[in-house]
Motif scaffolding. Structure first.
Motif, PDB file in Angstrom:
ATOM      1  N   GLY A  43      -4.353 -25.477 -12.137  1.00  0.00           N
ATOM      2  CA  GLY A  43      -3.728 -26.643 -12.773  1.00  0.00           C
ATOM      3  C   GLY A  43      -2.700 -27.240 -11.837  1.00  0.00           C
ATOM      4  O   GLY A  43      -2.991 -27.493 -10.669  1.00  0.00           O
ATOM      5  N   ASP A  44      -1.492 -27.403 -12.358  1.00  0.00           N
ATOM      6  CA  ASP A  44      -0.426 -27.982 -11.543  1.00  0.00           C
ATOM      7  C   ASP A  44       0.261 -26.952 -10.664  1.00  0.00           C
ATOM      8  O   ASP A  44       1.063 -27.304  -9.806  1.00  0.00           O
ATOM      9  N   SER A  45      -0.006 -25.677 -10.912  1.00  0.00           N
ATOM     10  CA  SER A  45       0.677 -24.650 -10.113  1.00  0.00           C
ATOM     11  C   SER A  45      -0.346 -23.811  -9.347  1.00  0.00           C
ATOM     12  O   SER A  45      -1.474 -24.270  -9.106  1.00  0.00           O
ATOM     13  N   ARG A  46       0.020 -22.609  -8.977  1.00  0.00           N
ATOM     14  CA  ARG A  46      -0.906 -21.736  -8.268  1.00  0.00           C
ATOM     15  C   ARG A  46      -0.890 -20.344  -8.878  1.00  0.00           C
ATOM     16  O   ARG A  46       0.134 -19.879  -9.368  1.00  0.00           O
ATOM     17  N   LEU A  47      -2.061 -19.734  -8.858  1.00  0.00           N
ATOM     18  CA  LEU A  47      -2.189 -18.378  -9.388  1.00  0.00           C
ATOM     19  C   LEU A  47      -2.155 -17.412  -8.212  1.00  0.00           C
ATOM     20  O   LEU A  47      -2.881 -17.599  -7.229  1.00  0.00           O
ATOM     21  N   THR A  48      -1.312 -16.386  -8.315  1.00  0.00           N
ATOM     22  CA  THR A  48      -1.204 -15.414  -7.225  1.00  0.00           C
ATOM     23  C   THR A  48      -2.223 -14.298  -7.429  1.00  0.00           C
ATOM     24  O   THR A  48      -2.088 -13.479  -8.341  1.00  0.00           O
ATOM     25  N   ALA A  49      -3.270 -14.286  -6.588  1.00  0.00           N
ATOM     26  CA  ALA A  49      -4.328 -13.276  -6.728  1.00  0.00           C
ATOM     27  C   ALA A  49      -3.992 -12.013  -5.949  1.00  0.00           C
ATOM     28  O   ALA A  49      -4.349 -10.910  -6.361  1.00  0.00           O
ATOM     29  N   LEU A  50      -3.328 -12.167  -4.804  1.00  0.00           N
ATOM     30  CA  LEU A  50      -2.879 -11.021  -4.011  1.00  0.00           C
ATOM     31  C   LEU A  50      -1.413 -11.242  -3.663  1.00  0.00           C
ATOM     32  O   LEU A  50      -1.046 -12.316  -3.176  1.00  0.00           O
ATOM     33  N   ASP A  51      -0.604 -10.225  -3.921  1.00  0.00           N
ATOM     34  CA  ASP A  51       0.840 -10.385  -3.838  1.00  0.00           C
ATOM     35  C   ASP A  51       1.399  -9.370  -2.835  1.00  0.00           C
ATOM     36  O   ASP A  51       1.621  -8.211  -3.164  1.00  0.00           O
ATOM     37  N   HIS A  52       1.579  -9.795  -1.594  1.00  0.00           N
ATOM     38  CA  HIS A  52       2.148  -8.922  -0.543  1.00  0.00           C
ATOM     39  C   HIS A  52       1.403  -7.592  -0.427  1.00  0.00           C
ATOM     40  O   HIS A  52       1.991  -6.516  -0.511  1.00  0.00           O
ATOM     41  N   VAL A  53       0.100  -7.686  -0.222  1.00  0.00           N
ATOM     42  CA  VAL A  53      -0.741  -6.483  -0.144  1.00  0.00           C
ATOM     43  C   VAL A  53      -0.792  -5.955   1.291  1.00  0.00           C
ATOM     44  O   VAL A  53      -1.065  -6.704   2.230  1.00  0.00           O
ATOM     45  N   THR A  54      -0.527  -4.655   1.419  1.00  0.00           N
ATOM     46  CA  THR A  54      -0.654  -3.981   2.715  1.00  0.00           C
ATOM     47  C   THR A  54      -1.595  -2.791   2.544  1.00  0.00           C
ATOM     48  O   THR A  54      -1.463  -2.019   1.596  1.00  0.00           O
ATOM     49  N   LEU A  55      -2.577  -2.697   3.446  1.00  0.00           N
ATOM     50  CA  LEU A  55      -3.582  -1.643   3.334  1.00  0.00           C
ATOM     51  C   LEU A  55      -4.105  -1.301   4.728  1.00  0.00           C
ATOM     52  O   LEU A  55      -4.472  -2.190   5.495  1.00  0.00           O
ATOM     53  N   ASP A  56      -4.118  -0.006   5.043  1.00  0.00           N
ATOM     54  CA  ASP A  56      -4.651   0.492   6.311  1.00  0.00           C
ATOM     55  C   ASP A  56      -5.831   1.397   6.017  1.00  0.00           C
ATOM     56  O   ASP A  56      -5.686   2.337   5.241  1.00  0.00           O
ATOM     57  N   VAL A  57      -6.943   1.157   6.649  1.00  0.00           N
ATOM     58  CA  VAL A  57      -8.108   2.016   6.420  1.00  0.00           C
ATOM     59  C   VAL A  57      -8.654   2.504   7.757  1.00  0.00           C
ATOM     60  O   VAL A  57      -9.184   1.711   8.548  1.00  0.00           O
ATOM     61  N   PRO A  58      -8.538   3.802   8.053  1.00  0.00           N
ATOM     62  CA  PRO A  58      -9.076   4.333   9.308  1.00  0.00           C
ATOM     63  C   PRO A  58     -10.597   4.467   9.263  1.00  0.00           C
ATOM     64  O   PRO A  58     -11.187   4.562   8.179  1.00  0.00           O
ATOM     65  N   ARG A  59     -11.216   4.513  10.431  1.00  0.00           N
ATOM     66  CA  ARG A  59     -12.665   4.763  10.508  1.00  0.00           C
ATOM     67  C   ARG A  59     -12.996   6.126   9.906  1.00  0.00           C
ATOM     68  O   ARG A  59     -12.227   7.067  10.020  1.00  0.00           O
ATOM     69  N   GLY A  60     -14.159   6.208   9.296  1.00  0.00           N
ATOM     70  CA  GLY A  60     -14.620   7.481   8.748  1.00  0.00           C
ATOM     71  C   GLY A  60     -13.919   7.876   7.464  1.00  0.00           C
ATOM     72  O   GLY A  60     -13.986   9.027   7.057  1.00  0.00           O
ATOM     73  N   SER A  61     -13.246   6.921   6.821  1.00  0.00           N
ATOM     74  CA  SER A  61     -12.591   7.239   5.552  1.00  0.00           C
ATOM     75  C   SER A  61     -12.924   6.191   4.503  1.00  0.00           C
ATOM     76  O   SER A  61     -13.203   5.037   4.825  1.00  0.00           O
ATOM     77  N   LEU A  62     -12.893   6.630   3.255  1.00  0.00           N
ATOM     78  CA  LEU A  62     -13.212   5.741   2.137  1.00  0.00           C
ATOM     79  C   LEU A  62     -11.989   5.598   1.245  1.00  0.00           C
ATOM     80  O   LEU A  62     -11.463   6.591   0.738  1.00  0.00           O
ATOM     81  N   THR A  63     -11.533   4.371   1.101  1.00  0.00           N
ATOM     82  CA  THR A  63     -10.432   4.065   0.189  1.00  0.00           C
ATOM     83  C   THR A  63     -10.986   3.342  -1.024  1.00  0.00           C
ATOM     84  O   THR A  63     -11.702   2.343  -0.872  1.00  0.00           O
ATOM     85  N   ALA A  64     -10.692   3.865  -2.195  1.00  0.00           N
ATOM     86  CA  ALA A  64     -11.073   3.187  -3.430  1.00  0.00           C
ATOM     87  C   ALA A  64      -9.878   2.394  -3.940  1.00  0.00           C
ATOM     88  O   ALA A  64      -8.753   2.902  -3.954  1.00  0.00           O
ATOM     89  N   VAL A  65     -10.130   1.148  -4.310  1.00  0.00           N
ATOM     90  CA  VAL A  65      -9.096   0.310  -4.914  1.00  0.00           C
ATOM     91  C   VAL A  65      -9.511   0.088  -6.364  1.00  0.00           C
ATOM     92  O   VAL A  65     -10.565  -0.485  -6.635  1.00  0.00           O
ATOM     93  N   VAL A  66      -8.669   0.588  -7.270  1.00  0.00           N
ATOM     94  CA  VAL A  66      -9.013   0.573  -8.687  1.00  0.00           C
ATOM     95  C   VAL A  66      -8.097  -0.393  -9.429  1.00  0.00           C
ATOM     96  O   VAL A  66      -6.884  -0.386  -9.208  1.00  0.00           O
TER      97      VAL A  66
END
Ligand code: ADP
Ligand code: MG
Length: 232
Positions: free
Chosen positions: A15-38
């Motif tokens: 509408g007239d404003s904005r919706l914040t879908a991601l708010d200062h997200v920081t994420l590190d994912v190394p090779r060979g690892s699985l991170t689940a985001v729930v």
């Protein structure tokens, strides 16, 4: 780290404003690892994957894929980065009805001479060696999802992004897909991010992060006991 999001904020027009879908997200994912985001529906999971996939540029913050900072890259450079470094498993398999399982994978390849061999190897890795010649209508829902996953690995990506892989599957097939993603993450040494609203099958993942209203809790802080260090 092979996938790093730092202080990412993403808004959409609302509408007239904005919706914040991601708010200062920081994420590190190394090779060979699985991170689940729930997180619940609407919490920003698909937006997070779209930013990590370089399909959406965030308002602020940075995305680094296998050492390459994506800010400032041209469209063509981003397309190239995605083709070589990023495998994406969308929620809907979107398999081409006319192609066999092996052909679904082969058409993705940018090394045609090796495509057939690699496609058959990956179908074997996902337990579908005997179904390589089958078309989507001859496969079950779980088998189609496994073709979808194998296809995302065709170009040997560093980063594997998976959106709600178990949402259309029953309990047993959901558990099998999670087990498969865990094994493939270690076999292919991908930095894997899986987003889901369903915690049921997350017993063997390396890390779990939660997202609420676009805010992510630290994945590192929620390390589970079987988390392991993997050589880069
Ligand atoms: P999830 O995958 O966790 O359900 P999404 O990332 O799809 O969450 O959506 C996060 C928020 O952003 C929701 O409020 C959703 O309605 C909104 N949203 C998602 N995509 C768009 C878009 N293209 N335009 C406007 N709002 C969007
Ligand atoms: Mg979603």
């Amino acid at each position: 780290m092979s996938l790093t999001l730092t202080d990412v904020t993403l808004t959409y027009p609302d509408g007239d404003s904005r919706l914040t879908a991601l708010d200062h997200v920081t994420l590190d994912v190394p090779r060979g690892s699985l991170t689940a985001v729930v997180g619940p529906s609407g919490s920003g999971k698909s937006s997070l994957l779209a930013v990590a996939a370089t399909l959406i540029t965030p308002d602020t913050g940075t995305v680094v894929v296998d050492g390459t900072a994506t800010a400032g890259l041209s469209r063509a450079e981003l397309t190239d980065l995605r083709r070589h470094k990023i495998g994406i498993v969308f929620q809907q398999p979107n398999l081409l009805p006319a192609l066999t399982a092996a052909e679904q994978l082969q058409v993705m390849s940018h090394i045609p001479a090796e495509a057939r061999t690699r496609a058959l190897d990956l179908l074997d890795a996902v337990g579908l060696a005997a179904q390589a010649h089958r078309r989507p209508h001859q496969l079950s829902g779980g088998q189609r999802q496994r073709v979808n996953i194998a296809r995302a690995l065709m170009n040997d990506p560093v980063v594997l992004l998976v959106d709600e892989p178990t949402s259309a599957l029953d309990h047993e097939r959901g558990a099998a897909v999670l087990d498969l993603l865990t094994r493939l993450t270690h076999r292919q040494a991908t930095a894997t991010v899986l987003v889901t609203h369903d915690r049921t099958h997350l017993t063997a993942v390396d890390r779990i992060a939660e997202v609420h209203d676009g805010r992510l809790t630290s994945a590192q802080a929620r390390s589970v006991s079987n988390s392991r260090e993997v050589a880069q």
